[in-house]
Design a protein around this motif. Structure first.
Motif, PDB file in Angstrom:
ATOM      1  N   GLY A 155       0.815  -1.209   0.000  1.00  0.00           N
ATOM      2  CA  GLY A 155       0.000   0.000   0.000  1.00  0.00           C
ATOM      3  C   GLY A 155       0.847   1.256   0.000  1.00  0.00           C
ATOM      4  N   GLU A 156       1.906   1.266   0.812  1.00  0.00           N
ATOM      5  CA  GLU A 156       2.819   2.410   0.842  1.00  0.00           C
ATOM      6  C   GLU A 156       3.495   2.599  -0.514  1.00  0.00           C
ATOM      7  OE1 GLU A 156       5.047   3.367   4.746  1.00  0.00           O
ATOM      8  OE2 GLU A 156       4.913   1.189   4.692  1.00  0.00           O
ATOM      9  N   MET A 157       3.880   1.492  -1.128  1.00  0.00           N
ATOM     10  CA  MET A 157       4.531   1.561  -2.435  1.00  0.00           C
ATOM     11  C   MET A 157       3.601   2.171  -3.470  1.00  0.00           C
ATOM     12  SD  MET A 157       6.234  -2.225  -2.311  1.00  0.00           S
ATOM     13  CE  MET A 157       6.518  -2.334  -4.082  1.00  0.00           C
ATOM     14  N   PHE A 158       2.323   1.801  -3.427  1.00  0.00           N
ATOM     15  CA  PHE A 158       1.362   2.343  -4.390  1.00  0.00           C
ATOM     16  C   PHE A 158       1.270   3.861  -4.252  1.00  0.00           C
ATOM     17  CE2 PHE A 158      -2.787   3.609  -5.940  1.00  0.00           C
ATOM     18  CZ  PHE A 158      -2.915   2.887  -7.111  1.00  0.00           C
ATOM     19  N   LEU A 159       1.158   4.340  -3.020  1.00  0.00           N
ATOM     20  CA  LEU A 159       1.071   5.783  -2.791  1.00  0.00           C
ATOM     21  C   LEU A 159       2.381   6.485  -3.133  1.00  0.00           C
ATOM     22  CD1 LEU A 159      -0.947   5.918   0.562  1.00  0.00           C
ATOM     23  CD2 LEU A 159      -1.779   6.401  -1.741  1.00  0.00           C
ATOM     24  N   PHE A 160       3.509   5.838  -2.812  1.00  0.00           N
ATOM     25  CA  PHE A 160       4.806   6.434  -3.146  1.00  0.00           C
ATOM     26  C   PHE A 160       4.949   6.609  -4.653  1.00  0.00           C
ATOM     27  CE2 PHE A 160       9.176   5.970  -4.579  1.00  0.00           C
ATOM     28  CZ  PHE A 160       9.782   7.021  -3.917  1.00  0.00           C
ATOM     29  N   THR A 191       3.355  12.023   4.719  1.00  0.00           N
ATOM     30  CA  THR A 191       1.894  11.938   4.652  1.00  0.00           C
ATOM     31  C   THR A 191       1.411  10.554   4.213  1.00  0.00           C
ATOM     32  OG1 THR A 191       1.764  12.650   2.327  1.00  0.00           O
ATOM     33  CG2 THR A 191       1.804  14.380   4.012  1.00  0.00           C
ATOM     34  N   LEU A 192       2.289   9.759   3.614  1.00  0.00           N
ATOM     35  CA  LEU A 192       1.850   8.511   2.991  1.00  0.00           C
ATOM     36  C   LEU A 192       1.237   7.537   3.981  1.00  0.00           C
ATOM     37  CD1 LEU A 192       4.726   7.832   0.418  1.00  0.00           C
ATOM     38  CD2 LEU A 192       2.598   9.106   0.112  1.00  0.00           C
ATOM     39  N   TYR A 193       1.921   7.320   5.101  1.00  0.00           N
ATOM     40  CA  TYR A 193       1.414   6.316   6.046  1.00  0.00           C
ATOM     41  C   TYR A 193       0.131   6.809   6.707  1.00  0.00           C
ATOM     42  CZ  TYR A 193       1.197   2.578   9.415  1.00  0.00           C
ATOM     43  OH  TYR A 193       0.767   1.492  10.141  1.00  0.00           O
ATOM     44  N   ASN A 194       0.028   8.116   6.942  1.00  0.00           N
ATOM     45  CA  ASN A 194      -1.188   8.671   7.525  1.00  0.00           C
ATOM     46  C   ASN A 194      -2.384   8.430   6.608  1.00  0.00           C
ATOM     47  OD1 ASN A 194      -3.083  11.306   7.538  1.00  0.00           O
ATOM     48  ND2 ASN A 194      -2.381  10.886   9.635  1.00  0.00           N
TER      49      ASN A 194
END
Length: 231
Positions: A155-160, A191-194
């Motif tokens: 999920g973090e990778m997708f947002l990154f 902001t990504l993890y939030n």
């Protein structure tokens, strides 16, 4: 000296998937940055940050639920087909709709060839025969699960990758320099993890657009007289 155990370490795979050199067609997309710039929604550094945050919020609320559930159902082809169809019907923005399918197909084909993943051949055959739409969030979740990358990390990778796409596109548009863009990317990473944590437990049926104005700007891309990007 103790031997280092790297058997289950997938950091290099994560870095490869997040590298702009990984050929998924993302270089031809700006996630609406070009349209936002031409419509003067982005006029300075602060407005650029606001636009990036709105894009990330939209990705979190509309895409992350599909990434997660696709990850959890990597071995359930019928569920993946359902998720792909549901995401297809939920994308009202025709520019994002088109980009999601293009990048999804590129991501699936590239991952299949690069990582030699026979597990996703059945899904790839459906794409080759035009039996599914192949939207990016579903493919991203499937590839991440197949490569045994932890779900939250996927999920973090997708947002990154969304963040990286925007910062790269704003440089190509000549609005900021490369050093400033990298500082901006570093500044926005917190902001990504939030965003991820707030949307991680949403069901795909509950997905929504957080920032409608950004959606409208992205949707206006095809109306511009001259364009550098495809979306």
């Amino acid at each position: 000296m103790n031997e280092i155990n790297i058997e289950n370490d997938n950091l290099c795979t994560i870095l490869q998937l997040c590298d702009s050199a990984f050929p998924t067609g993302g270089f031809s997309h700006s996630m609406g940055t070009e349209a936002a710039t031409q419509h003067q929604f982005i006029s300075d550094y602060e407005s650029l940050k606001t636009f990036i945050l709105s894009c990330l919020e939209n990705a979190g609320s509309s895409c992350i639920p599909f990434v997660k559930v696709a990850y959890e159902n990597v071995d359930n082809l019928q569920k993946l087909i359902y998720l792909d169809s549901l995401h297809n019907s939920s994308l009202l923005n025709h520019v994002s709709h088109r980009a999601s399918k293009q990048q999804g197909k590129s991501f699936l084909t590239t991952s299949y060839e690069v990582f030699q993943l026979p597990q996703i051949k059945e899904l790839k055959d459906l794409v080759d025969n035009e039996k599914i739409y192949c939207h990016l969030p579903i493919v991203f979740g499937v590839v991440g699960a197949t490569l045994k990358i932890p779900a939250v990390k996927v999920g973090e990778m997708f947002l990154f990758n969304c963040l990286r796409t925007i910062t790269a596109s704003i440089v190509r548009l000549g609005k900021i320099g490369t050093i400033q863009a990298q500082h901006l990317q570093f500044e926005m990473q917190h902001t990504l993890y939030n965003i991820l944590s707030r949307h991680w437990n949403l069901k795909p049926e509950e997905s929504y657009i957080s920032c409608p104005l950004t959606e409208v700007l992205q949707n206006s891309h095809d109306t511009m007289f001259s364009k550098l990007f495809f979306s």
